[in-house]
Design a protein around this motif. Structure first.
Motif, short mmCIF file in Angstrom:
data_model
loop_
_atom_site.label_atom_id
_atom_site.label_comp_id
_atom_site.label_asym_id
_atom_site.label_seq_id
_atom_site.Cartn_x
_atom_site.Cartn_y
_atom_site.Cartn_z
N SER A 99 -5.89 -7.16 3.11
CA SER A 99 -4.45 -7.00 2.87
C SER A 99 -3.62 -7.43 4.08
CB SER A 99 -4.12 -5.55 2.51
OG SER A 99 -4.77 -5.18 1.32
N GLY A 126 2.92 -3.14 -2.14
CA GLY A 126 2.59 -2.25 -1.04
C GLY A 126 3.38 -0.94 -1.09
N TYR A 142 3.09 -6.51 4.66
CA TYR A 142 1.73 -6.70 4.20
C TYR A 142 1.70 -6.50 2.69
CZ TYR A 142 0.52 -6.31 9.10
OH TYR A 142 0.45 -6.51 10.45
N GLU A 143 1.12 -7.43 2.00
CA GLU A 143 1.00 -7.33 0.54
C GLU A 143 -0.26 -6.53 0.21
OE1 GLU A 143 3.25 -8.36 -1.67
OE2 GLU A 143 4.49 -9.08 -0.01
N ALA A 144 -0.17 -5.70 -0.79
CA ALA A 144 -1.33 -4.93 -1.24
C ALA A 144 -2.33 -5.86 -1.91
CB ALA A 144 -0.88 -3.84 -2.21
N GLU A 145 -3.58 -5.46 -1.95
CA GLU A 145 -4.61 -6.23 -2.65
C GLU A 145 -4.15 -6.48 -4.07
OE1 GLU A 145 -7.91 -7.24 -1.69
OE2 GLU A 145 -7.21 -6.86 0.34
#
Length: 186
Positions: A74, A178, A170-173
């Motif tokens: 991530s 996020g 940050y982008e979540a999986e």
């Protein structure tokens, strides 16, 4: 593997400890502090709270599981606390130059050289830790005989040194936002 050089740790009270170099071959100065963890040296060495400090590991062996790869999850480093080594120097009792772990990408010594961090082995770290507990943290310097002045990291703006310059998202999986369970960013 190259031949290690003699290196010394000098404390502001005049105590001099001699050992062997296994990191970057340069002098360094900072506040001497200790960490009593049995594992987790990749995290400790990259922890921004240790910025400007010479870290003493009390566990008698360091490097036996090497240093993991710089994998990301991530957008964050998976095995490190920050993007780089934060310590000024490392002091250990014994360094293992040939790690044995499924996830080791390199040895601790190789990683320290890549990150320009000097390191010393062959020091009685438990006795040194007892001294630091009794007297409190002290300024120290590691080197090969050159006269490097003692440096107090508390005289610097350490927060500015370890902080990001601009916000990072940050982008979540899976491409999520996020956001946490209540719609707030987590």
């Amino acid at each position: 593997m190259k031949e290690s050089r003699n290196i010394r740790l000098e404390l502001e009270d005049g105590c001099v400890l001699e050992g062997r170099s296994f990191g970057a071959e340069r002098p360094a100065a900072g506040e001497v502090v200790f960490d009593t963890g049995m594992t987790g040296y990749p995290e400790a060495l990259t922890d921004p709270s240790y910025r400007g400090q010479i870290l003493v590991l009390t566990y008698p062996l360091a490097g036996n599981y090497g240093v993991p790869p710089a994998e990301r999850e991530s957008g964050l480093l998976k095995y490190f606390e920050s993007e780089r080594a934060q310590i000024e120097g490392l002091v250990v009792s014994e360094h293992c130059g040939r790690p044995s772990h499924w996830n080791a990408a390199k040895s601790l010594g190789e990683w320290l050289v890549e990150n320009d961090v000097p390191a010393i082995e062959g020091i009685d770290t438990r006795a040194l830790t007892k001294k630091l507990r009794r007297k409190g943290t002290m300024l120290g310097r590691v080197g090969f005989g050159e006269e490097l002045p003692f440096a107090d990291p508390n005289a610097r703006n350490l927060v500015a040194e370890v902080s990001v310059r601009r916000p990072v998202v940050y982008e979540a999986e899976g491409g999520g936002t996020g956001r946490g369970p209540h719609g707030r960013r987590g």
